[in-house]
Design an enzyme around this catalytic site. Structure first.
Site, PDB file in Angstrom:
ATOM      1  N   ASN A  54      61.425 117.618  62.000  1.00 28.81           N
ATOM      2  CA  ASN A  54      61.388 116.893  63.268  1.00 28.81           C
ATOM      3  C   ASN A  54      62.735 117.021  63.979  1.00 28.81           C
ATOM      4  O   ASN A  54      63.213 118.150  64.138  1.00 28.81           O
ATOM      5  CB  ASN A  54      60.856 115.464  63.158  1.00 28.81           C
ATOM      6  CG  ASN A  54      61.576 114.522  62.245  1.00 28.81           C
ATOM      7  OD1 ASN A  54      61.509 114.645  61.031  1.00 28.81           O
ATOM      8  ND2 ASN A  54      62.266 113.544  62.808  1.00 28.81           N
ATOM      9  N   ASP A  55      63.366 115.975  64.408  1.00 31.81           N
ATOM     10  CA  ASP A  55      64.452 116.020  65.388  1.00 31.81           C
ATOM     11  C   ASP A  55      65.508 117.107  65.147  1.00 31.81           C
ATOM     12  O   ASP A  55      65.974 117.290  64.021  1.00 31.81           O
ATOM     13  CB  ASP A  55      65.196 114.681  65.396  1.00 31.81           C
ATOM     14  CG  ASP A  55      64.289 113.491  65.605  1.00 31.81           C
ATOM     15  OD1 ASP A  55      63.099 113.684  65.896  1.00 31.81           O
ATOM     16  OD2 ASP A  55      64.778 112.362  65.465  1.00 31.81           O
ATOM     17  N   GLN A  71      65.894 117.446  61.047  1.00 36.73           N
ATOM     18  CA  GLN A  71      65.273 116.530  60.097  1.00 36.73           C
ATOM     19  C   GLN A  71      64.230 117.306  59.306  1.00 36.73           C
ATOM     20  O   GLN A  71      63.397 118.005  59.885  1.00 36.73           O
ATOM     21  CB  GLN A  71      64.644 115.356  60.835  1.00 36.73           C
ATOM     22  CG  GLN A  71      65.645 114.434  61.485  1.00 36.73           C
ATOM     23  CD  GLN A  71      66.401 113.600  60.458  1.00 36.73           C
ATOM     24  OE1 GLN A  71      65.974 112.524  60.073  1.00 36.73           O
ATOM     25  NE2 GLN A  71      67.543 114.094  60.007  1.00 36.73           N
ATOM     26  N   PHE A 114      69.259 110.641  58.141  1.00 35.06           N
ATOM     27  CA  PHE A 114      68.608 110.685  59.448  1.00 35.06           C
ATOM     28  C   PHE A 114      69.462 111.455  60.463  1.00 35.06           C
ATOM     29  O   PHE A 114      70.510 111.992  60.142  1.00 35.06           O
ATOM     30  CB  PHE A 114      68.315 109.264  59.928  1.00 35.06           C
ATOM     31  CG  PHE A 114      67.058 108.654  59.353  1.00 35.06           C
ATOM     32  CD1 PHE A 114      66.449 109.169  58.217  1.00 35.06           C
ATOM     33  CD2 PHE A 114      66.474 107.546  59.942  1.00 35.06           C
ATOM     34  CE1 PHE A 114      65.289 108.608  57.691  1.00 35.06           C
ATOM     35  CE2 PHE A 114      65.314 106.966  59.428  1.00 35.06           C
ATOM     36  CZ  PHE A 114      64.720 107.508  58.300  1.00 35.06           C
ATOM     37  N   SER A 115      69.001 111.451  61.695  1.00 33.66           N
ATOM     38  CA  SER A 115      69.554 112.337  62.724  1.00 33.66           C
ATOM     39  C   SER A 115      71.033 112.093  63.016  1.00 33.66           C
ATOM     40  O   SER A 115      71.549 110.996  62.813  1.00 33.66           O
ATOM     41  CB  SER A 115      68.756 112.192  64.015  1.00 33.66           C
ATOM     42  OG  SER A 115      67.458 112.711  63.863  1.00 33.66           O
ATOM     43  N   ARG A 183      71.114 104.051  64.832  1.00 31.68           N
ATOM     44  CA  ARG A 183      70.997 105.416  64.326  1.00 31.68           C
ATOM     45  C   ARG A 183      71.278 106.498  65.376  1.00 31.68           C
ATOM     46  O   ARG A 183      71.394 106.230  66.548  1.00 31.68           O
ATOM     47  CB  ARG A 183      69.602 105.643  63.748  1.00 31.68           C
ATOM     48  CG  ARG A 183      68.429 105.345  64.679  1.00 31.68           C
ATOM     49  CD  ARG A 183      67.102 105.458  63.914  1.00 31.68           C
ATOM     50  NE  ARG A 183      65.936 105.100  64.709  1.00 31.68           N
ATOM     51  CZ  ARG A 183      65.429 103.883  64.786  1.00 31.68           C
ATOM     52  NH1 ARG A 183      65.998 102.878  64.133  1.00 31.68           N
ATOM     53  NH2 ARG A 183      64.343 103.640  65.507  1.00 31.68           N
ATOM     54  N   ASP A 184      71.372 107.719  64.859  1.00 35.17           N
ATOM     55  CA  ASP A 184      71.396 108.958  65.640  1.00 35.17           C
ATOM     56  C   ASP A 184      72.710 109.153  66.402  1.00 35.17           C
ATOM     57  O   ASP A 184      72.723 109.267  67.633  1.00 35.17           O
ATOM     58  CB  ASP A 184      70.214 109.022  66.610  1.00 35.17           C
ATOM     59  CG  ASP A 184      68.882 108.706  65.948  1.00 35.17           C
ATOM     60  OD1 ASP A 184      68.764 108.935  64.733  1.00 35.17           O
ATOM     61  OD2 ASP A 184      67.963 108.240  66.646  1.00 35.17           O
ATOM     62  N   GLU A 239      66.121 106.042  70.863  1.00 35.66           N
ATOM     63  CA  GLU A 239      66.499 106.937  69.774  1.00 35.66           C
ATOM     64  C   GLU A 239      67.224 108.175  70.315  1.00 35.66           C
ATOM     65  O   GLU A 239      67.096 108.543  71.477  1.00 35.66           O
ATOM     66  CB  GLU A 239      65.258 107.371  68.990  1.00 35.66           C
ATOM     67  CG  GLU A 239      64.549 106.227  68.288  1.00 35.66           C
ATOM     68  CD  GLU A 239      63.488 106.699  67.323  1.00 35.66           C
ATOM     69  OE1 GLU A 239      63.408 106.125  66.229  1.00 35.66           O
ATOM     70  OE2 GLU A 239      62.736 107.636  67.660  1.00 35.66           O
ATOM     71  N   TRP A 322      54.883 112.269  68.174  1.00 38.29           N
ATOM     72  CA  TRP A 322      54.627 111.455  66.973  1.00 38.29           C
ATOM     73  C   TRP A 322      53.160 111.048  66.850  1.00 38.29           C
ATOM     74  O   TRP A 322      52.661 110.822  65.749  1.00 38.29           O
ATOM     75  CB  TRP A 322      55.511 110.211  66.979  1.00 38.29           C
ATOM     76  CG  TRP A 322      56.928 110.473  66.555  1.00 38.29           C
ATOM     77  CD1 TRP A 322      58.046 110.384  67.319  1.00 38.29           C
ATOM     78  CD2 TRP A 322      57.365 110.881  65.250  1.00 38.29           C
ATOM     79  NE1 TRP A 322      59.155 110.716  66.579  1.00 38.29           N
ATOM     80  CE2 TRP A 322      58.772 111.016  65.303  1.00 38.29           C
ATOM     81  CE3 TRP A 322      56.716 111.147  64.046  1.00 38.29           C
ATOM     82  CZ2 TRP A 322      59.540 111.401  64.202  1.00 38.29           C
ATOM     83  CZ3 TRP A 322      57.480 111.533  62.945  1.00 38.29           C
ATOM     84  CH2 TRP A 322      58.861 111.652  63.023  1.00 38.29           C
TER      85      TRP A 322
END
Length: 512
Positions: A54-55, A71, A114-115, A183-184, A239, A322
């Site tokens: 993903n990302d 990800q 995570f990202s 996050r991110d 996000e 998603w």
């Protein structure tokens, strides 16, 4: 342990720093990548080496190549414990897989890496910042993910996690900021040599906010301020933020969750948002002026940008939605691909996106027609294929007599097709893949309000085996969608209700 020194580059140190968890992921991906044939992948879009993608993460230029992390769950084509996959390219289109860079192997990231982002350091090392996830059980039995920001340093292949991780945790949050939705991180280096970072966070009101952090060395970080607040305007949690200067303006890209539509500008669900405004670099103050979606198609999320050596701001996103992740047969060896990298600019307060100019080097076999008259259904000799770069300009055949509808169908045979249709009366462009071969009642179409005067419209349609990306009016809007139609369906046809004149040039695209 303090900041890693250059001695870690020695081979013996490298072997020591690779955990068993990361070693297993690298061994698995190396073996199972070989089971995926080249024709089973996109031709020039990066897909998962194996398993799930993903990302985009860590999009950066380092040691003469573009590096893109992502990800990654190598062991299954479903989402799972997040690793960082890794690839590099000299031209943003032909990607070489590199060994997985990060695995969830520390206490602070045991439930996922995570990202995040990456930048080169002045001493020649490559700095990664990512969100570490560690699950905690609450007194009532509920489980929450504590999210902190962590760093790792490497040489473009192997990365060592910092001994003082996490470098940013809940103690650095403003009052009311959530430690569960935090996050991110996206870093950049300022002209004075210091560092900045924006991170997505959920505020006390339940909606997103973008936090600004600064650092003198990239390792010790300090909270500065809330840079931009959502205040429940566009979805909820924001996000994957990215903040940069472009054509004299400050630009925020982010992906809000649980959006509500605003006319044709935003779609329901997890979407994309671009805010454009003035940015005062002395006070780090952003004043919003314009807002828009980033992509108006079905499949686009979590974009991230890089500044190229020649000064272009280039963006790439996860070409997936998603809400459609179960669209494909889950027995496949890979799931997830990136969009085409896109060059960004601002015109009349709007974000303009165009495919990177490197794509033109893949063109071969030009077929062109001018002033083609269409009233009904038409096919043109030489206009077909599933790896195609095609430019169209349409207009009424007679200025005084407007047509009612124009459509182009692609990935077509006697059973399947995907269509792009335009209704000039209301200036609505629609992408529709309901006949593309899907067996699920998922999101099949999106509509977008476009600029058109007297039925004139410019389209650039790029096909690559499992996707289509449409660029409208030289990049005013983009629409992306994944397609899993049988590759034998390579027809392209045109339909018009009313007389249309069309200019078209089509190129095949051959991987370099």
């Amino acid at each position: 342990m303090g900041e890693p020194d250059s001695s870690w580059l020695k081979e013996g140190r490298k072997a020591d720093m690779i955990s068993q968890t990361l070693r297993e992921a690298r061994k698995y991906e190396e073996v199972f990548e070989k089971m995926i044939g080249e024709e089973e992948r996109p031709g020039f879009h990066l897909s998962a080496r194996t398993g799930w993608m993903n990302d985009p993460n860590g999009f950066s230029f380092y040691k003469g190549k573009y590096h893109l992390f992502y990800q990654y769950h190598p062991f299954d084509s479903h989402w799972g414990p997040m690793h960082w996959g890794h690839a590099a390219s000299s031209d943003l289109l032909n990607w070489e897989y590199l060994p997985a860079a990060l695995a969830p192997d520390e206490v602070y990231d045991r439930n996922g890496c995570f990202s995040g982002s990456a930048i080169p350091l002045p001493d020649g090392r490559h700095l990664l910042m990512y969100t570490g996830v560690a699950r905690e059980r609450l007194g009532n039995g509920a489980v929450n993910d504590i999210q902190t920001q962590c760093i790792a340093v490497g040489d473009g292949i192997d990365y060592e996690k910092y001994g003082k991780n996490p470098v940013i945790n809940s103690g650095n949050l403003p009052e009311g900021g959530s430690k569960y939705d935090f996050r991110d991180p996206k870093m950049w280096r300022k002209e004075d040599g210091s560092y900045c970072c924006v991170i997505g966070n959920r505020a006390a009101d339940g909606s997103g906010q973008i936090l600004l952090f600064t650092s003198q060395d990239g390792f010790a970080w300090k909270y500065e301020k809330v840079l931009i607040e959502n205040v429940s305007r566009y979805g909820k949690m924001w996000e994957c933020p990215d903040f940069f200067l472009l054509d004299g303006k400050g630009v925020l890209l982010t992906s809000p969750t649980d959006m509500l539509p605003v006319g044709f500008e935003y779609h329901n669900g997890n979407g994309t948002l671009c805010l454009i405004g003035d940015f005062d670099q002395e006070t780090d103050s952003f004043t919003e002026q314009n807002h828009q979606a980033i992509d108006y198609g079905i499949d686009f999320y979590a974009p991230q940008t890089v500044l190229t050596p020649d000064g272009r701001r280039v963006m790439i996103g996860w070409m997936q939605n998603w809400d459609t992740c179960n669209m494909r047969d889950q027995k496949v060896a890979w799931f997830g691909q990136m969009s085409l990298p896109r060059e960004l600019s601002i015109k009349d307060g709007r974000l303009i996106q165009k495919p990177v100019r490197e794509l033109e080097k893949l063109r071969q076999g030009e077929v062109a027609y001018r002033d083609v008259s269409i009233d009904g259904t038409a096919s043109l000799e030489g206009i077909q294929g599933r790896m195609v770069d095609m430019e169209l300009e349409i207009r009424p055949e007679r200025e005084e007599e407007a047509y009612h509808k124009f459509a182009v169908r692609f990935a077509q045979n006697g059973q399947y097709y995907t269509s792009l249709s335009f209704h000039p009366r209301d200036s609505i462009l629609k992408i529709d893949r309901k006949f593309s071969g899907s067996r699920r009642a998922i999101i099949h179409q999106r509509r977008s309000l476009v600029n058109s005067k007297n039925g004139k419209l410019k389209l650039r349609i790029i096909l690559d085996r499992f996707s289509v990306e449409v660029f409208v009016n030289d990049g005013e809007q983009a629409l992306s969608a994944i397609l899993y139609t049988d590759q034998a369906a390579d027809g392209i046809s045109f339909l018009s209700d009313g007389a249309v004149k069309m200019d078209i040039v089509k190129y095949g695209l051959l991987r370099g």
